[in-house]
Design an enzyme around this catalytic site. Sequence first.
Site, PDB file in Angstrom:
ATOM      1  N   THR A 120      33.214  37.234  45.019  1.00 32.35           N
ATOM      2  CA  THR A 120      31.491  37.703  44.149  1.00 32.35           C
ATOM      3  C   THR A 120      31.485  36.585  44.239  1.00 32.35           C
ATOM      4  OG1 THR A 120      31.799  39.004  42.668  1.00 32.35           O
ATOM      5  CG2 THR A 120      31.858  40.264  44.432  1.00 32.35           C
TER       6      THR A 120
ATOM      7  N   ASN B  66      31.952  41.919  29.652  1.00 37.63           N
ATOM      8  CA  ASN B  66      31.702  40.216  29.886  1.00 37.63           C
ATOM      9  C   ASN B  66      30.662  40.268  29.081  1.00 37.63           C
ATOM     10  OD1 ASN B  66      34.835  40.471  30.960  1.00 37.63           O
ATOM     11  ND2 ASN B  66      33.416  39.865  32.958  1.00 37.63           N
TER      12      ASN B  66
ATOM     13  N   ARG C 176      37.208  26.121  36.943  1.00 41.39           N
ATOM     14  CA  ARG C 176      35.692  26.932  36.795  1.00 41.39           C
ATOM     15  C   ARG C 176      34.988  26.978  35.664  1.00 41.39           C
ATOM     16  NH1 ARG C 176      37.653  31.339  40.828  1.00 41.39           N
ATOM     17  NH2 ARG C 176      38.993  31.567  39.788  1.00 41.39           N
TER      18      ARG C 176
ATOM     19  N   ASP D 158      45.692  38.271  52.862  1.00 40.73           N
ATOM     20  CA  ASP D 158      44.216  37.579  52.960  1.00 40.73           C
ATOM     21  C   ASP D 158      44.282  36.602  54.216  1.00 40.73           C
ATOM     22  OD1 ASP D 158      43.722  35.543  49.776  1.00 40.73           O
ATOM     23  OD2 ASP D 158      43.428  34.104  51.858  1.00 40.73           O
TER      24      ASP D 158
ATOM     25  N   LYS E 199      31.901  46.697  33.821  1.00 44.18           N
ATOM     26  CA  LYS E 199      32.780  46.062  33.788  1.00 44.18           C
ATOM     27  C   LYS E 199      32.166  44.852  33.132  1.00 44.18           C
ATOM     28  CE  LYS E 199      34.771  42.277  35.125  1.00 44.18           C
ATOM     29  NZ  LYS E 199      35.947  41.748  34.778  1.00 44.18           N
TER      30      LYS E 199
ATOM     31  N   PHE F 111      37.851  37.811  19.787  1.00 40.71           N
ATOM     32  CA  PHE F 111      36.921  36.702  20.313  1.00 40.71           C
ATOM     33  C   PHE F 111      36.326  36.493  19.754  1.00 40.71           C
ATOM     34  CE2 PHE F 111      36.158  36.604  24.530  1.00 40.71           C
ATOM     35  CZ  PHE F 111      37.833  36.835  24.771  1.00 40.71           C
TER      36      PHE F 111
ATOM     37  N   THR G  55      34.543  42.092  40.926  1.00 42.99           N
ATOM     38  CA  THR G  55      33.379  42.085  40.055  1.00 42.99           C
ATOM     39  C   THR G  55      31.718  42.123  41.084  1.00 42.99           C
ATOM     40  OG1 THR G  55      34.399  41.224  38.303  1.00 42.99           O
ATOM     41  CG2 THR G  55      32.028  41.618  38.291  1.00 42.99           C
TER      42      THR G  55
ATOM     43  N   CYS H 256      34.548  33.996  35.186  1.00 46.33           N
ATOM     44  CA  CYS H 256      33.619  35.445  35.247  1.00 46.33           C
ATOM     45  C   CYS H 256      32.796  35.137  33.896  1.00 46.33           C
ATOM     46  CB  CYS H 256      35.058  36.011  34.330  1.00 46.33           C
ATOM     47  SG  CYS H 256      36.341  36.179  35.360  1.00 46.33           S
TER      48      CYS H 256
ATOM     49  N   VAL I 173      42.972  37.942  41.265  1.00 49.02           N
ATOM     50  CA  VAL I 173      42.916  39.411  41.255  1.00 49.02           C
ATOM     51  C   VAL I 173      43.972  40.021  41.794  1.00 49.02           C
ATOM     52  CG1 VAL I 173      41.640  41.132  40.741  1.00 49.02           C
ATOM     53  CG2 VAL I 173      40.752  39.134  39.616  1.00 49.02           C
TER      54      VAL I 173
HETATM   55  C1  UGA Z   1      37.094  37.188  30.695  1.00 50.26           C
HETATM   56  C2  UGA Z   1      37.808  38.722  30.157  1.00 50.26           C
HETATM   57  O1  UGA Z   1      38.230  38.357  28.761  1.00 50.26           O
HETATM   58  C3  UGA Z   1      38.504  39.597  30.826  1.00 50.26           C
HETATM   59  O2  UGA Z   1      38.324  40.856  30.126  1.00 50.26           O
HETATM   60  C4  UGA Z   1      37.750  39.815  32.309  1.00 50.26           C
HETATM   61  O3  UGA Z   1      38.919  40.599  33.386  1.00 50.26           O
HETATM   62  C5  UGA Z   1      37.872  38.405  32.945  1.00 50.26           C
HETATM   63  O4  UGA Z   1      37.035  37.377  32.215  1.00 50.26           O
HETATM   64  C6  UGA Z   1      37.128  38.616  34.307  1.00 50.26           C
HETATM   65  O5  UGA Z   1      36.324  39.406  34.213  1.00 50.26           O
HETATM   66  O6  UGA Z   1      37.732  38.749  35.264  1.00 50.26           O
HETATM   67  P1  UGA Z   1      38.654  34.654  31.265  1.00 50.26           P
HETATM   68  O7  UGA Z   1      37.767  34.567  32.285  1.00 50.26           O
HETATM   69  O8  UGA Z   1      40.151  35.021  31.959  1.00 50.26           O
HETATM   70  O9  UGA Z   1      38.956  36.864  31.013  1.00 50.26           O
HETATM   71  O10 UGA Z   1      38.586  34.589  30.027  1.00 50.26           O
HETATM   72  P2  UGA Z   1      38.474  34.445  27.981  1.00 50.26           P
HETATM   73  O11 UGA Z   1      40.148  34.700  27.270  1.00 50.26           O
HETATM   74  O12 UGA Z   1      38.043  35.674  28.048  1.00 50.26           O
HETATM   75  O13 UGA Z   1      38.027  33.365  27.731  1.00 50.26           O
HETATM   76  C7  UGA Z   1      36.676  33.164  28.412  1.00 50.26           C
HETATM   77  C8  UGA Z   1      36.603  32.094  27.447  1.00 50.26           C
HETATM   78  O14 UGA Z   1      35.817  32.084  26.004  1.00 50.26           O
HETATM   79  C9  UGA Z   1      36.591  31.129  27.770  1.00 50.26           C
HETATM   80  O15 UGA Z   1      35.947  29.576  27.502  1.00 50.26           O
HETATM   81  C10 UGA Z   1      37.784  30.403  26.295  1.00 50.26           C
HETATM   82  O16 UGA Z   1      37.481  29.498  25.375  1.00 50.26           O
HETATM   83  C11 UGA Z   1      36.291  30.966  25.094  1.00 50.26           C
HETATM   84  N1  UGA Z   1      36.472  32.257  24.071  1.00 50.26           N
HETATM   85  C12 UGA Z   1      37.456  33.161  23.704  1.00 50.26           C
HETATM   86  C13 UGA Z   1      36.030  32.057  23.125  1.00 50.26           C
HETATM   87  O17 UGA Z   1      35.843  30.292  23.100  1.00 50.26           O
HETATM   88  N2  UGA Z   1      36.354  32.082  21.582  1.00 50.26           N
HETATM   89  C14 UGA Z   1      37.142  33.163  21.644  1.00 50.26           C
HETATM   90  O18 UGA Z   1      37.912  34.324  20.238  1.00 50.26           O
HETATM   91  C15 UGA Z   1      37.398  33.769  22.779  1.00 50.26           C
END
Ligand code: UGA
Length: 437
Positions: free
Chosen positions: A88, A214, A334, A32, A210, A255, A124, A266, A13
């Site tokens: 965090t 999520n 992760r 850092d 936030k 989603f 977060t 996250c 981030v």
């Molecule tokens: C997520 C949020 O989308 C961000 O908005 C947020 O800033 C971030 O967490 C955070 O809190 O820092 P990220 O962890 O990069 O982002 O990943 P996503 O693209 O949201 O995917 C999360 C999980 O859901 C993955 O395992 C992905 O494969 C899964 N997913 C996502 C699905 O299975 N189906 C979908 O339609 C979308």
Amino acid sequence: MSVKITMVGTGYVGLVTGACFAEIGHQVICVDKDEKKINNLNQGIIPIYEPGLDELVLRNIRNGRLKFSTDVKTSSSERDAIFLCVGTPPHPETGAADLQYVYAAAEEVALGLDGFTVVVTKSTVPVGTNRQVFGILSKYGNLKNSLAVASNPEFLREGAAITDFMEPDRVVVGVENDRAAKLMREIYEPIVAASIPFVQTSIESAEVIKYAANGFLAVKLSYINEVSDLCEVVGANVSDVAKGIGLDKRIGSSFLRVGPGWGGSCFPKDSMALHKTAKDFGVTMRLIESAIIANDERKLSMADRVKKYCGGSLQGKRIAILGLTFKGQTDDMRESPSLVIIPQLQREGAIVSAFDPSQPEGIDDLLPGITISSTPEELCVNADALVIMTEWREFRSYDYANFAKSMNCKVAIDLRNLLDEKSMQMAGFDAYHRLGE
Ligand code: UGA
């Protein structure tokens, strides 16, 4: 207006946000404690995999707007805003967010502060943390009148972080001091000028936004995954169902892609922390708790599915896994579903090999006993089943006919519904299984 900004914590981030702030014209120092990381960054060597980040960092180092340092105290003096972007991590037993790095960063920043500065939490953090940060900073001398805190949660997705920063759905800032609010607007002005909503709230509201965002997305994903299981037994098709419900603007079409379970740094962490916060405040939040349980069960059920499609036993079967990371376009392992599914396959007697385009580090420790193939062709030789675990875009354009030729059993199990039945049949697969159909 160019604002002087320091990012404390140059992880995912901090680095992405710092580089983007420099790109939109601010003067940024990313700090850092990790000396090696900072030395590398000074030479333009990026520690993470994020499309477009290398060029962004290099360009802004060259134009003098982006600098790196290991010294928090010096980098906190004469700054307009200091963003706390430290980790965090979840407590291993309770799931609560561990705030020790946030508070330690606040203590260090306080030693360097002079002049009016806004200390912004980007990490977060659970509700109440920003006021604790204010308390820590206020302990030092007469700072109380020359500082303010703000909560500015981030919504970046790995793999799409730069676009998410430059074209966000909204910018959320929790701030209760007028001067700080004005400064936060100035920082984001180049972005919000293009009609992006700037949502100014109380500090507590921003903190909750936030987690609520999520958590909502995690619930949405667990929901469509459960709907997918229903579709499968009643003869419906989850892609059609997702389309049919997603076109309702109140639901929205994003989603709703089914998968083997959600992961990453996250959603798992934040959904547990949200549940824990609610519990601490005596509030029942059944939906988030159920989404977590459903997700844990889903990952294990994916291993059962592979077993079923391999004739009911995995003993001695060679299972080829395409994709290991928690999602495509990242090297991040992760909380990846593969970390639960693969050990379960191994417990059932399978011999597992895998290929991931990002070649993530540390696989030997994370997934002992698996063989890593250097190409997808090599992966498929003598395999009894090919399992598509991650939605890498490039998986769509692979030559599956070539893979099928060398496989022992021509079975493909697509846990991301990425490919298409007809072309897999034409490629020579005897069986191609998808989710929710
Ligand atoms: C997520 C949020 O989308 C961000 O908005 C947020 O800033 C971030 O967490 C955070 O809190 O820092 P990220 O962890 O990069 O982002 O990943 P996503 O693209 O949201 O995917 C999360 C999980 O859901 C993955 O395992 C992905 O494969 C899964 N997913 C996502 C699905 O299975 N189906 C979908 O339609 C979308």
